[in-house]
Motif scaffolding. Sequence first.
Motif, PDB file in Angstrom:
ATOM      1  N   ALA A   1      -8.802  -1.503  -6.068  1.00  0.00           N
ATOM      2  CA  ALA A   1      -8.446  -1.487  -7.343  1.00  0.00           C
ATOM      3  C   ALA A   1      -9.185  -0.437  -8.263  1.00  0.00           C
ATOM      4  O   ALA A   1      -8.614   0.140  -8.978  1.00  0.00           O
ATOM      5  CB  ALA A   1      -8.699  -2.949  -7.752  1.00  0.00           C
ATOM      6  N   GLY A   2     -10.578  -0.415  -7.853  1.00  0.00           N
ATOM      7  CA  GLY A   2     -11.593   0.559  -8.675  1.00  0.00           C
ATOM      8  C   GLY A   2     -10.799   1.799  -8.416  1.00  0.00           C
ATOM      9  O   GLY A   2     -10.816   2.867  -9.275  1.00  0.00           O
ATOM     10  N   ARG A   3     -10.471   2.359  -7.318  1.00  0.00           N
ATOM     11  CA  ARG A   3      -9.840   3.647  -7.012  1.00  0.00           C
ATOM     12  C   ARG A   3      -8.514   4.002  -7.396  1.00  0.00           C
ATOM     13  O   ARG A   3      -8.403   5.074  -7.943  1.00  0.00           O
ATOM     14  CB  ARG A   3      -9.929   3.766  -5.577  1.00  0.00           C
ATOM     15  CG  ARG A   3     -11.223   3.997  -4.742  1.00  0.00           C
ATOM     16  CD  ARG A   3     -11.165   4.726  -3.391  1.00  0.00           C
ATOM     17  NE  ARG A   3      -9.962   3.818  -2.751  1.00  0.00           N
ATOM     18  CZ  ARG A   3     -10.202   2.834  -1.855  1.00  0.00           C
ATOM     19  NH1 ARG A   3     -11.379   2.309  -1.650  1.00  0.00           N
ATOM     20  NH2 ARG A   3      -9.267   2.353  -1.275  1.00  0.00           N
ATOM     21  N   THR A   4      -7.666   3.114  -7.604  1.00  0.00           N
ATOM     22  CA  THR A   4      -6.468   3.173  -8.065  1.00  0.00           C
ATOM     23  C   THR A   4      -5.913   2.597  -9.340  1.00  0.00           C
ATOM     24  O   THR A   4      -5.059   2.826  -9.935  1.00  0.00           O
ATOM     25  CB  THR A   4      -5.308   2.484  -7.111  1.00  0.00           C
ATOM     26  OG1 THR A   4      -5.738   0.950  -7.217  1.00  0.00           O
ATOM     27  CG2 THR A   4      -5.432   2.930  -5.701  1.00  0.00           C
ATOM     28  N   GLY A   5      -7.075   2.021 -10.240  1.00  0.00           N
ATOM     29  CA  GLY A   5      -6.883   1.939 -11.631  1.00  0.00           C
ATOM     30  C   GLY A   5      -6.214   0.507 -11.637  1.00  0.00           C
ATOM     31  O   GLY A   5      -5.666   0.041 -12.825  1.00  0.00           O
ATOM     32  N   LEU A   6      -5.754  -0.296 -10.807  1.00  0.00           N
ATOM     33  CA  LEU A   6      -5.276  -1.796 -10.731  1.00  0.00           C
ATOM     34  C   LEU A   6      -6.032  -2.647 -11.522  1.00  0.00           C
ATOM     35  O   LEU A   6      -7.411  -2.734 -11.446  1.00  0.00           O
ATOM     36  CB  LEU A   6      -5.204  -2.273  -9.571  1.00  0.00           C
ATOM     37  CG  LEU A   6      -4.065  -1.809  -8.465  1.00  0.00           C
ATOM     38  CD1 LEU A   6      -4.225  -2.456  -7.059  1.00  0.00           C
ATOM     39  CD2 LEU A   6      -2.718  -1.789  -8.988  1.00  0.00           C
ATOM     40  N   ASP A   7      -5.507  -3.526 -12.372  1.00  0.00           N
ATOM     41  CA  ASP A   7      -5.971  -4.511 -13.194  1.00  0.00           C
ATOM     42  C   ASP A   7      -6.743  -5.333 -12.133  1.00  0.00           C
ATOM     43  O   ASP A   7      -6.127  -6.096 -11.302  1.00  0.00           O
ATOM     44  CB  ASP A   7      -5.135  -5.321 -14.129  1.00  0.00           C
ATOM     45  CG  ASP A   7      -5.770  -6.105 -14.976  1.00  0.00           C
ATOM     46  OD1 ASP A   7      -6.384  -7.184 -14.528  1.00  0.00           O
ATOM     47  OD2 ASP A   7      -5.364  -6.038 -16.218  1.00  0.00           O
ATOM     48  N   GLU A   8      -7.787  -5.893 -12.614  1.00  0.00           N
ATOM     49  CA  GLU A   8      -8.588  -6.868 -11.509  1.00  0.00           C
ATOM     50  C   GLU A   8      -7.761  -8.025 -11.307  1.00  0.00           C
ATOM     51  O   GLU A   8      -8.201  -8.654 -10.037  1.00  0.00           O
ATOM     52  CB  GLU A   8     -10.146  -7.195 -12.031  1.00  0.00           C
ATOM     53  CG  GLU A   8     -10.922  -7.764 -11.230  1.00  0.00           C
ATOM     54  CD  GLU A   8     -12.459  -8.045 -11.722  1.00  0.00           C
ATOM     55  OE1 GLU A   8     -13.093  -9.137 -11.512  1.00  0.00           O
ATOM     56  OE2 GLU A   8     -12.931  -7.090 -12.655  1.00  0.00           O
TER      57      GLU A   8
ATOM     58  N   ASP B   1       3.506  -8.412 -13.687  1.00  0.00           N
ATOM     59  CA  ASP B   1       2.303  -7.895 -12.772  1.00  0.00           C
ATOM     60  C   ASP B   1       3.008  -7.890 -11.246  1.00  0.00           C
ATOM     61  O   ASP B   1       3.007  -6.824 -10.505  1.00  0.00           O
ATOM     62  CB  ASP B   1       1.109  -8.912 -12.670  1.00  0.00           C
ATOM     63  CG  ASP B   1       0.511  -8.800 -13.951  1.00  0.00           C
ATOM     64  OD1 ASP B   1       0.510  -7.897 -14.655  1.00  0.00           O
ATOM     65  OD2 ASP B   1      -0.722  -9.664 -13.983  1.00  0.00           O
TER      66      ASP B   1
END
Length: 378
Positions: free
Chosen positions: A290-297, A331
């Motif tokens: 998620a951190g690499r792809t910008g996904l909401d946590e 989502d």
Amino acid sequence: MLYPTPSITPDDQRVLDEVEQMRVRLRHQIQDRPGKWTSGLRKFLTADAVAASNSIEGFRVSTQDVQDLMDGERDVDVTDENREETLAYQRMMTYVQSLHDAADFTYSKGLLNGLHWMLQGHRHTPRKRAGQWRTGPVYVTDPTNRRVAAYTAPDVELVPDLMSELVAWLNADDATHPLIRAAMAHLHLVSIHPWADGNGRMSRSLQTLMIAREGVLAPEFSSIEAWLGRSVNTWAYYQELQRRGAVYRPDQDVSSWIRFNLTAYHQQAQTVQHQMDQSTAVWELLGEFAGRTGLDERVLSALHDVAVLDRVRRARYEQAEGLTLQQAQRDLRDLVAAGLLEPVGRTRARFYVEGPQFPAAVLELARTPFTLTPPYGE
């Protein structure tokens, strides 16, 4: 007369010590994890126990479907009978779990009959009365031939006194380890067979209740019902009970029953420990993704369910994250558009599985099988 509790061997004590070590470790891990994360695992373990214990009695509903029923889903592809049995057992187990820290608690005939009503009330008839002792003989038939009585329970006239003796034993404070006492309670109740139906599930639930009352570990992490529900273990369970003989003979050594239960405790603890470790690792890997792809946590819980439990429904994701219907739908729609999820089915029966862009490393981690170690070196 009840079965005397056997003395344990040095080998039994070693296994018991190893079980205790695993349970203490699990308790510390649970305390260190966020409530939202452990809540999902608690639900899964409860569903797994319900599915497994019911399967022993011939009611076959998958763990995933049990979870959906527990979440209030209506469009679950199960028979009406299996739905009723699942929800009845889940309600009874929920109450059993809630008693783990009940103040001024005591075992009683009323408690046991009340639990039985919760389990069997939907099947109550004048002949098979729920929440009341049986009024006639009862037999356990051979699993390979239903016309053969593998066990004949004590005469109906003996049931009230035997249950009085059992309740007194349950409330007594002796020096026996709580896990051993819980195993013996299971054997006592299933051997007395005080009800016309539901005795197996009630006996397994009593064992779970006694473990929960011990207070070392939350009841969802303590039950051995999931272990007993695996086909090879179910067969061994039947065989172990049959060793007690075709009629009630409490004046016998039941050491093999203790060894069987210690094996169950040990391997179930191994299983839960693996699930805990695996689930943690999957969550962390998804967090990196998620951190690499910008996904909401917040979408991690949906992706985690898909990786670990094979699927997720909108309602479960909505409840887990405290979202509105519209937020959850948006989502999931975005995750489908990104190729991370793929919908299966339509409208209310829809659930989601992994899509073509779901990170392969996460799936590999989540679905790599593990090996159970026989505690007695068999």
